[in-house]
Write an enzyme that holds these catalytic residues in place. Structure first.
Site, short mmCIF file in Angstrom:
data_model
loop_
_atom_site.label_atom_id
_atom_site.label_comp_id
_atom_site.label_asym_id
_atom_site.label_seq_id
_atom_site.Cartn_x
_atom_site.Cartn_y
_atom_site.Cartn_z
N VAL A 64 0.73 10.28 8.17
CA VAL A 64 1.67 9.24 7.72
C VAL A 64 1.63 9.02 6.21
O VAL A 64 2.47 8.29 5.68
CB VAL A 64 1.43 7.89 8.44
CG1 VAL A 64 1.75 8.03 9.92
CG2 VAL A 64 0.01 7.38 8.23
N TYR A 90 -8.67 -3.06 2.77
CA TYR A 90 -8.05 -3.00 4.10
C TYR A 90 -7.36 -4.31 4.42
O TYR A 90 -6.21 -4.34 4.87
CB TYR A 90 -9.14 -2.71 5.13
CG TYR A 90 -8.68 -2.70 6.57
CD1 TYR A 90 -8.34 -1.50 7.21
CD2 TYR A 90 -8.61 -3.87 7.32
CE1 TYR A 90 -7.93 -1.49 8.53
CE2 TYR A 90 -8.20 -3.87 8.64
CZ TYR A 90 -7.86 -2.68 9.25
OH TYR A 90 -7.46 -2.67 10.55
#
Length: 294
Positions: free
Chosen positions: A62, A153
């Site tokens: 991706v 993150y």
């Protein structure tokens, strides 16, 4: 179970963990699925397991814009339409703190967790403009509170959640609904992979987490991939036709508050500040009650 009969979905990160559960749940609900992942052997096994009339595997990194566009294009080519996209692929990202920030790791994390959600949505829209659709993005409880994941993150996942709200507004003119799911403590290989373990070792750690994770949340058990997949299937279904721009916690209650708010054996910050244990506080309460009755 949600009804996805006649719908065609793209799921990224589909060969393991939450994504694999998504393939299982979506197919059971009647959808045809384009399953994207970089784990080719596991991905091809999905075609064997479900049959190519229900699941097609497409290798998809991706972070590659060409591969991400190709998987969106693969849905109408294989099954005639694209009705659902679940931008789910992910990884733990760089574990470094602000002070020790690995800038290359930062860029890689943002590309993997945030840029791909922007781009996956962009490449899906041309296939959905004519008749609408549903886009689901995997965020995280780290988007709403500190302490659940590394900072890069967490910021990326906050971006995913906010992007979903903004995209829902922008794409409403095409009757495309966009929602974010914020999973809690789900027993998948992402934790072990974040520590640099091999895929096999990370899978073994996931099993260990499944056994012990229930102690840290009100629901009393660790989350399963199907918990997230069932929510995704609902949001993708016509039953959720009035729902867009939402951020949905599926976390076993871990974010309801500090542990003492749901575990009566846990000490509260006030007791900690006073240097009193829960047992001592209970003794004081009983003593006060006894004194009041005398």
């Amino acid at each position: 179970m949600a009804d996805l009969t006649g719908k065609v979905a793209v799921i990224t990160g589909a060969a393991s963990g939450i994504g694999l559960a998504g393939v299982e749940v979506f197919v059971a609900a009647g959808a045809k699925v384009i399953a994207g992942d970089i784990q080719d052997e596991k991905g091809r096994a999905l075609e064997t397991r479900f049959g190519k009339d229900k699941v097609r595997f497409v290798h998809c990194d991706v972070t590659s814009m060409d591969e991400l566009k190709a998987i969106m294009d693969a849905a109408p080519a294989a099954f005639g339409s694209l009705d659902i996209v679940w931008n789910n692929a992910g990884h733990g990202g760089t574990p470094t703190s602000v002070e020790e920030l690995d800038l290359d790791g930062y860029d890689q994390t943002m590309n993997l967790l945030l840029k791909q959600v922007f781009a996956g949505t962009k490449f899906a829209v041309p296939h959905m403009k004519a008749k609408g659709g549903a886009i689901i993005n995997t965020s995280s409880i780290s988007a709403v509170s500190a302490g659940y994941a590394p900072i890069t993150y967490s910021v990326a996942k906050k971006g995913v959640a906010h992007f979903s709200k903004l995209a829902a507004a922008e794409l409403s003119k095409y009757k495309i609904r966009v929602n974010a799911i914020l999973p809690g403590f789900i027993a998948t290989s992402i934790f072990g992979a974040s520590l640099g373990l091999s895929r096999e070792q990370a899978d073994q750690m996931a099993e260990m987490l499944a056994q012990g994770g229930g102690r840290i949340q009100p629901a009393g058990r660790t989350g399963k991939g199907t918990d997230i997949a069932e929510m995704a299937a609902f949001l993708a279904s016509d039953a959720a036709g009035f729902i867009t721009g939402g951020e949905f916690l599926v976390d076993g209650g871990i974010t309801v508050g500090p542990r003492h708010s749901w575990d009566e054996t846990a000490s509260s910050p006030v007791l900690d500040a006073l240097g009193i244990t829960p047992e001592q506080a209970e003794q004081l309460r009983l003593a006060q009650a006894a004194a009041a009755q005398s």
